[in-house]
Design an enzyme around this catalytic site. Structure first.
Site, mmCIF file in Angstrom:
data_model
loop_
_atom_site.group_PDB
_atom_site.id
_atom_site.type_symbol
_atom_site.label_atom_id
_atom_site.label_comp_id
_atom_site.label_asym_id
_atom_site.label_seq_id
_atom_site.Cartn_x
_atom_site.Cartn_y
_atom_site.Cartn_z
ATOM 1 N N CYS A 1 -9.203 -0.395 -6.079
ATOM 2 C CA CYS A 1 -8.300 0.735 -6.547
ATOM 3 C C CYS A 1 -8.764 1.271 -7.659
ATOM 4 O O CYS A 1 -8.194 2.335 -8.381
ATOM 5 C CB CYS A 1 -6.831 0.315 -6.490
ATOM 6 S SG CYS A 1 -6.544 -0.851 -7.791
ATOM 7 N N ASP B 1 -9.282 -7.935 -2.484
ATOM 8 C CA ASP B 1 -8.646 -6.623 -2.763
ATOM 9 C C ASP B 1 -7.941 -6.855 -4.186
ATOM 10 O O ASP B 1 -6.863 -7.139 -4.267
ATOM 11 C CB ASP B 1 -7.364 -6.627 -1.781
ATOM 12 C CG ASP B 1 -6.981 -4.928 -1.777
ATOM 13 O OD1 ASP B 1 -6.968 -4.534 -2.742
ATOM 14 O OD2 ASP B 1 -6.120 -4.684 -0.992
ATOM 15 N N GLN C 1 0.905 -1.256 -0.221
ATOM 16 C CA GLN C 1 0.003 -0.026 -0.022
ATOM 17 C C GLN C 1 0.949 1.281 0.054
ATOM 18 O O GLN C 1 1.690 1.394 0.948
ATOM 19 C CB GLN C 1 -0.824 -0.090 1.186
ATOM 20 C CG GLN C 1 -1.950 -1.028 1.327
ATOM 21 C CD GLN C 1 -3.156 -0.825 0.298
ATOM 22 O OE1 GLN C 1 -3.149 0.305 -0.163
ATOM 23 N NE2 GLN C 1 -4.076 -1.683 -0.080
ATOM 24 N N GLU D 1 -3.136 -16.235 -2.057
ATOM 25 C CA GLU D 1 -2.255 -15.273 -2.738
ATOM 26 C C GLU D 1 -1.293 -16.126 -3.689
ATOM 27 O O GLU D 1 -0.736 -17.027 -3.200
ATOM 28 C CB GLU D 1 -1.219 -14.368 -1.813
ATOM 29 C CG GLU D 1 -0.050 -13.833 -2.394
ATOM 30 C CD GLU D 1 -0.662 -12.792 -3.301
ATOM 31 O OE1 GLU D 1 -0.167 -12.710 -4.529
ATOM 32 O OE2 GLU D 1 -1.688 -11.705 -3.106
ATOM 33 N N TYR E 1 -6.502 -12.556 -2.875
ATOM 34 C CA TYR E 1 -5.436 -11.678 -3.193
ATOM 35 C C TYR E 1 -4.867 -10.980 -1.926
ATOM 36 O O TYR E 1 -4.749 -9.899 -1.734
ATOM 37 C CB TYR E 1 -5.968 -10.384 -4.069
ATOM 38 C CG TYR E 1 -7.022 -10.753 -5.001
ATOM 39 C CD1 TYR E 1 -6.476 -11.207 -6.307
ATOM 40 C CD2 TYR E 1 -8.320 -10.808 -4.924
ATOM 41 C CE1 TYR E 1 -7.561 -11.404 -7.233
ATOM 42 C CE2 TYR E 1 -9.229 -11.358 -5.955
ATOM 43 C CZ TYR E 1 -8.934 -11.563 -7.053
ATOM 44 O OH TYR E 1 -9.606 -11.988 -7.989
ATOM 45 N N GLU F 1 -9.466 5.078 -3.505
ATOM 46 C CA GLU F 1 -9.306 4.040 -3.007
ATOM 47 C C GLU F 1 -11.043 3.874 -2.555
ATOM 48 O O GLU F 1 -11.568 4.625 -1.694
ATOM 49 C CB GLU F 1 -8.482 3.741 -2.078
ATOM 50 C CG GLU F 1 -8.313 2.152 -1.773
ATOM 51 C CD GLU F 1 -7.191 1.492 -2.813
ATOM 52 O OE1 GLU F 1 -6.859 0.250 -2.757
ATOM 53 O OE2 GLU F 1 -6.690 2.140 -3.569
ATOM 54 N N ASN G 1 -1.655 -8.036 4.730
ATOM 55 C CA ASN G 1 -2.216 -6.681 5.479
ATOM 56 C C ASN G 1 -3.454 -6.862 6.130
ATOM 57 O O ASN G 1 -3.512 -6.417 7.417
ATOM 58 C CB ASN G 1 -2.288 -5.918 4.065
ATOM 59 C CG ASN G 1 -2.487 -4.309 4.561
ATOM 60 O OD1 ASN G 1 -2.028 -4.007 5.512
ATOM 61 N ND2 ASN G 1 -3.559 -3.616 3.633
#
Length: 378
Positions: free
Chosen positions: A332, A307, A197, A247, A226, A366, A231
């Site tokens: 995003c 995400d 990020q 991931e 993802y 975002e 995070n």
């Protein structure tokens, strides 16, 4: 943003909104309302669209610059709208640690012909207390290994150098980032080779927003797609009985496991799968050796968090999401978010919609959307 804050504004194509920050905020909210008004109506959203501000300067913890050569030496440069270079003396939006390092490293490069020759880019990554520089060359970096090592030692920094097919690391390429979520200080290991990020303050606000919204939900287990370096999954794990995060990037998965361990998270498992692969595994359409350490049938998922990259979610992932009672969608790209919400509106309603300004002075925003199932498809 204006020339009082940055002398390159108006020529550099990075920052494009020249109005006051208050006006930028109003513009981004108005654009969001115009774009999503139909979706909000279809998804039964009648609440307020929350907006979380960022600082006007010093907010970027990752920055990439071209290096431009002329008769006076090497200079930082960004592209203009016509792609031509504009020389950058300073950059107002980068983290203070990056801003302080930029002139120091450039001075050293200009004083050393071996370091200066055929260098074409410089990237920076900053964490809470550290900064990393990445130098990009159009020549074999092994030929200047000693000079690069001396540069890292003289500046007392971690340094990565790259050229085609080669990479040298001086110091550590892993940085330590601290983030406070629900009054709990979390420590993350992050790498420039994975997704980070780029606005640490905005990221902390995003994590706390989701945490606070989920605190009052009826929760069982969480599925995250993802997940990057963990995070969200590491921060949200205390709210759930169990968490399974996926991931595809091998290095990011390894970091995610370390981040869970160093923060004492015991109820979190990771699987190195793409989102599409996980959708097939969960429906028992295909078996994966990478899931042998897990018993998928033991999970009772109440929530799914996605995400995705800028392109959004593909059809198989959207179909999977529609089976979940609760969805947390971090985006995003408002264009792909709108497209995906048009699909999710068939089964879910929007309960929360929030905007997080990662990059002041740009058109980027975002979004985080929380949805709750209202009906099942026939």
């Amino acid at each position: 943003m204006n020339t009082a804050l940055c002398s390159s504004f108006g020529s550099c194509a990075s920052c494009v909104l020249g109005s006051t920050y208050k006006s930028q905020k109003q513009l981004k909210i108005a654009r969001t309302k115009e774009l999503f008004s139909g979706i909000w109506q279809a998804c039964g959203f009648a609440g307020e669209c929350c907006f979380f501000e960022t600082n006007e300067s010093g907010f970027r913890s990752r920055a990439e610059f071209r290096l431009w050569h002329d008769e006076s030496g090497v200079h930082y440069a960004m592209s203009r709208a016509d792609k031509k270079p504009v020389i950058i003396e300073t950059c107002a939006i980068v983290d203070a640690k990056i801003s302080a390092l930029m002139p120091r490293i450039l001075e050293k490069i200009n004083r050393n012909s071996s370091l200066k020759e055929r260098i074409f880019g410089c990237e920076f990554v900053a964490s809470s207390d550290e900064v990393l520089a990445i130098l990009l060359y159009h020549k074999d970096i092994l030929s200047i290994k000693t000079e690069l090592e001396n540069l890292a030692n003289e500046l007392k920094i971690s340094l990565i150098a790259r050229s085609k097919g080669k990479k040298l690391v001086f110091g550590s390429e892993i940085l330590n980032q601290k983030i406070t979520v629900n009054s709990r200080i979390l420590s993350y290991k992050i790498s420039p080779d994975g997704f980070i990020q780029p606005n640490a303050s905005a990221n902390e606000k995003m994590l706390n927003f989701v945490y606070s919204k989920l605190a009052n939900h009826n929760k069982k287990d969480l599925c995250e797609l993802y997940c990057g370096h963990g995070n969200f999954s590491v921060a949200l794990a205390p709210l759930f009985s169990k968490v399974l995060a996926t991931e595809i990037n091998k290095a990011s998965t390894a970091l995610a496991k370390q981040n869970a361990e160093q923060n004492g998270v015991k109820n979190l498992e990771f699987a190195r799968l793409s989102a599409d692969e996980f959708a097939k595994a969960l429906r028992a359409e295909r078996e994966f050796k990478r899931l042998k350490h897990l018993e998928l049938s033991s999970y009772d998922f109440s929530h799914i968090l996605v995400d995705p990259p800028r392109a959004g979610c593909d059809e198989s992932v959207l179909n999977l999401m529609m089976e979940f009672q609760n969805i947390i969608y971090i985006s995003c790209s408002q264009a792909s978010l709108k497209r995906d919400l048009e699909v999710l509106a068939k089964t879910h309603k929007i309960t929360d919609f929030a905007l997080f300004d990662q990059f002041a002075h740009t058109n980027h925003i975002e979004s985080i959307v929380l949805l709750k199932k209202i009906k099942f498809l026939a």
